[in-house]
Write a protein that holds these residues in place. Structure first.
Motif, mmCIF file in Angstrom:
data_model
loop_
_atom_site.group_PDB
_atom_site.id
_atom_site.type_symbol
_atom_site.label_atom_id
_atom_site.label_comp_id
_atom_site.label_asym_id
_atom_site.label_seq_id
_atom_site.Cartn_x
_atom_site.Cartn_y
_atom_site.Cartn_z
ATOM 1 N N VAL A 132 -35.005 1.156 -3.118
ATOM 2 C CA VAL A 132 -36.286 0.996 -3.106
ATOM 3 C C VAL A 132 -36.952 1.898 -1.866
ATOM 4 C CG1 VAL A 132 -38.012 -0.853 -2.081
ATOM 5 C CG2 VAL A 132 -36.094 -1.623 -3.241
ATOM 6 N N ALA A 133 -36.198 1.987 -0.818
ATOM 7 C CA ALA A 133 -36.903 3.015 0.044
ATOM 8 C C ALA A 133 -36.907 4.719 -0.364
ATOM 9 C CB ALA A 133 -36.042 3.245 1.414
ATOM 10 N N ASN A 134 -35.947 4.852 -1.042
ATOM 11 C CA ASN A 134 -35.839 6.460 -1.853
ATOM 12 C C ASN A 134 -36.891 6.363 -2.786
ATOM 13 O OD1 ASN A 134 -34.355 8.779 -1.835
ATOM 14 N ND2 ASN A 134 -33.736 7.955 -3.958
ATOM 15 N N HIS A 135 -36.957 5.516 -3.674
ATOM 16 C CA HIS A 135 -37.654 5.624 -4.779
ATOM 17 C C HIS A 135 -39.369 5.686 -4.327
ATOM 18 C CE1 HIS A 135 -40.444 3.604 -7.916
ATOM 19 N NE2 HIS A 135 -39.931 4.331 -8.663
ATOM 20 N N GLY A 136 -39.574 5.010 -3.321
ATOM 21 C CA GLY A 136 -40.935 5.144 -2.576
ATOM 22 C C GLY A 136 -41.019 6.192 -2.113
ATOM 23 N N SER A 137 -40.131 6.910 -1.330
ATOM 24 C CA SER A 137 -40.307 8.066 -0.748
ATOM 25 C C SER A 137 -40.534 9.328 -1.840
ATOM 26 C CB SER A 137 -39.207 8.620 0.060
ATOM 27 O OG SER A 137 -39.005 7.914 1.098
ATOM 28 N N TYR A 138 -39.987 9.118 -2.940
ATOM 29 C CA TYR A 138 -40.151 10.150 -4.140
ATOM 30 C C TYR A 138 -41.354 10.110 -4.600
ATOM 31 C CZ TYR A 138 -39.493 12.342 -8.669
ATOM 32 O OH TYR A 138 -39.603 13.127 -9.732
ATOM 33 N N HIS A 139 -42.019 8.838 -4.650
ATOM 34 C CA HIS A 139 -43.383 8.706 -5.389
ATOM 35 C C HIS A 139 -44.261 8.957 -4.171
ATOM 36 C CE1 HIS A 139 -42.186 8.311 -9.275
ATOM 37 N NE2 HIS A 139 -41.187 7.088 -9.229
ATOM 38 N N ARG A 140 -44.305 8.862 -2.891
ATOM 39 C CA ARG A 140 -45.118 9.055 -1.968
ATOM 40 C C ARG A 140 -45.567 10.622 -1.916
ATOM 41 N NH1 ARG A 140 -42.849 4.617 0.437
ATOM 42 N NH2 ARG A 140 -41.306 6.039 1.487
ATOM 43 N N GLY A 141 -44.256 11.246 -2.164
ATOM 44 C CA GLY A 141 -44.302 12.787 -2.443
ATOM 45 C C GLY A 141 -45.334 13.075 -3.491
ATOM 46 N N ASN A 142 -45.155 12.455 -4.804
ATOM 47 C CA ASN A 142 -46.120 12.771 -5.997
ATOM 48 C C ASN A 142 -47.454 12.612 -5.473
ATOM 49 O OD1 ASN A 142 -43.938 10.985 -8.205
ATOM 50 N ND2 ASN A 142 -43.781 13.231 -7.744
ATOM 51 N N ILE A 143 -47.734 11.270 -4.624
ATOM 52 C CA ILE A 143 -49.167 11.167 -4.135
ATOM 53 C C ILE A 143 -49.488 12.157 -3.217
ATOM 54 C CG2 ILE A 143 -50.611 9.427 -2.782
ATOM 55 C CD1 ILE A 143 -48.928 7.035 -4.177
ATOM 56 N N SER A 144 -48.824 12.652 -2.382
ATOM 57 C CA SER A 144 -49.160 13.582 -1.462
ATOM 58 C C SER A 144 -49.759 15.049 -2.282
ATOM 59 C CB SER A 144 -48.077 13.961 -0.472
ATOM 60 O OG SER A 144 -47.857 13.282 0.418
ATOM 61 N N THR A 145 -48.791 15.232 -3.251
ATOM 62 C CA THR A 145 -49.131 16.543 -4.129
ATOM 63 C C THR A 145 -50.573 16.116 -4.987
ATOM 64 O OG1 THR A 145 -46.784 17.048 -4.381
ATOM 65 C CG2 THR A 145 -48.399 17.890 -6.267
ATOM 66 N N MET A 146 -50.562 15.033 -5.509
ATOM 67 C CA MET A 146 -51.679 14.648 -6.215
ATOM 68 C C MET A 146 -53.037 14.834 -5.166
ATOM 69 S SD MET A 146 -50.420 11.333 -8.223
ATOM 70 C CE MET A 146 -51.654 11.080 -9.281
ATOM 71 N N LEU A 147 -52.931 14.212 -3.863
ATOM 72 C CA LEU A 147 -53.916 14.671 -2.953
ATOM 73 C C LEU A 147 -54.265 15.801 -2.802
ATOM 74 C CD1 LEU A 147 -53.298 11.901 -0.317
ATOM 75 C CD2 LEU A 147 -55.069 11.770 -1.677
ATOM 76 N N ARG A 148 -53.239 16.904 -2.728
ATOM 77 C CA ARG A 148 -53.719 18.183 -2.545
ATOM 78 C C ARG A 148 -54.170 18.935 -3.859
ATOM 79 N NH1 ARG A 148 -48.350 17.747 -0.083
ATOM 80 N NH2 ARG A 148 -48.671 17.828 2.116
ATOM 81 N N GLN A 149 -53.994 18.322 -4.957
ATOM 82 C CA GLN A 149 -54.656 18.786 -6.019
ATOM 83 C C GLN A 149 -56.097 18.509 -6.301
ATOM 84 O OE1 GLN A 149 -52.064 17.467 -9.200
ATOM 85 N NE2 GLN A 149 -50.660 19.176 -9.246
ATOM 86 N N LEU A 150 -56.347 17.449 -5.656
ATOM 87 C CA LEU A 150 -57.629 16.943 -5.647
ATOM 88 C C LEU A 150 -58.573 17.350 -4.471
ATOM 89 C CD1 LEU A 150 -56.866 12.974 -6.552
ATOM 90 C CD2 LEU A 150 -58.188 14.776 -8.096
ATOM 91 N N GLY A 151 -57.843 18.387 -3.684
ATOM 92 C CA GLY A 151 -58.520 19.045 -2.540
ATOM 93 C C GLY A 151 -58.544 18.217 -1.284
ATOM 94 N N HIS A 152 -57.512 17.383 -1.087
ATOM 95 C CA HIS A 152 -57.366 16.647 0.166
ATOM 96 C C HIS A 152 -55.990 16.717 0.915
ATOM 97 C CE1 HIS A 152 -61.078 14.821 -1.006
ATOM 98 N NE2 HIS A 152 -60.773 14.402 -2.190
#
Length: 174
Positions: A132-152
């Motif tokens: 559960v913790a590992n899966h969440g870390s992986y996808h929070r990384g996706n969210i971080s990348t998405m934020l950067r792609q959106l300019g944040h």
């Protein structure tokens, strides 16, 4: 003695709330802006993390994995409108997990996991909590990348920052 599965779940909860706080600081449209990434929107990524967390919680509390998947798969498509709704959803599930972890006397107990995608295997409850913790870390990384792609900018939510933010008595320091 440190209960590492519990510690990692506490980290998972903290990291999810940390990224949600960051998203809440941004314009409300960010949650639903489309981006070319693993998920079409940040809301979709959050739904996925939640749905998988819920599925594993159900497995940990005795539901067959196939049944848990059937119940939780529709959650992937349930897009919430606000960050506050996600905060509430994640908080409620984290409290359920914490109660379960606190009441489970043997996290090293082995169960038979019947994964419809990977087959049957014996696994410890603690391994599922770490998943559960590992899966969440992986996808929070996706969210971080998405934020950067959106300019944040994103926000740091690494395990080491979690450790530094814990009171000395909780982290094992003297």
């Amino acid at each position: 003695m440190m209960n590492y599965p519990s510690e990692m779940f506490n980290y998972h909860t903290w990291a999810s709330q940390t990224i949600l706080r960051r998203i809440k600081e941004l314009p409300t449209a960010v949650l639903h802006q489309e981006v070319n990434s693993s998920f079409p929107t940040i809301a979709h990524a959050l739904n996925h993390i939640y749905a998988v967390d819920k599925m594993w919680y159900m497995v940990l509390t005795g539901t067959d994995m196939g049944e848990a998947l059937q119940e939780c798969m529709p959650l992937n498509g349930r897009i919430l409108q606000t960050v506050d709704e996600y905060v509430k959803l994640f908080t409620e599930l984290s409290e359920q997990f914490r109660k379960w972890i606190g009441s489970e006397s043997d996290l090293d107990r082995t169960i038979t996991l019947n994964n419809p995608y990977a087959g049957i295997r014996e696994t410890r409850l603690s391994e599922i909590v770490l998943q559960v913790a590992n899966h969440g870390s992986y996808h929070r990384g996706n969210i971080s990348t998405m934020l950067r792609q959106l300019g944040h900018a994103s926000t740091m939510n690494d395990y080491v920052l979690f450790l530094y933010q814990q009171p000395a008595e909780q982290s094992g320091a003297s």
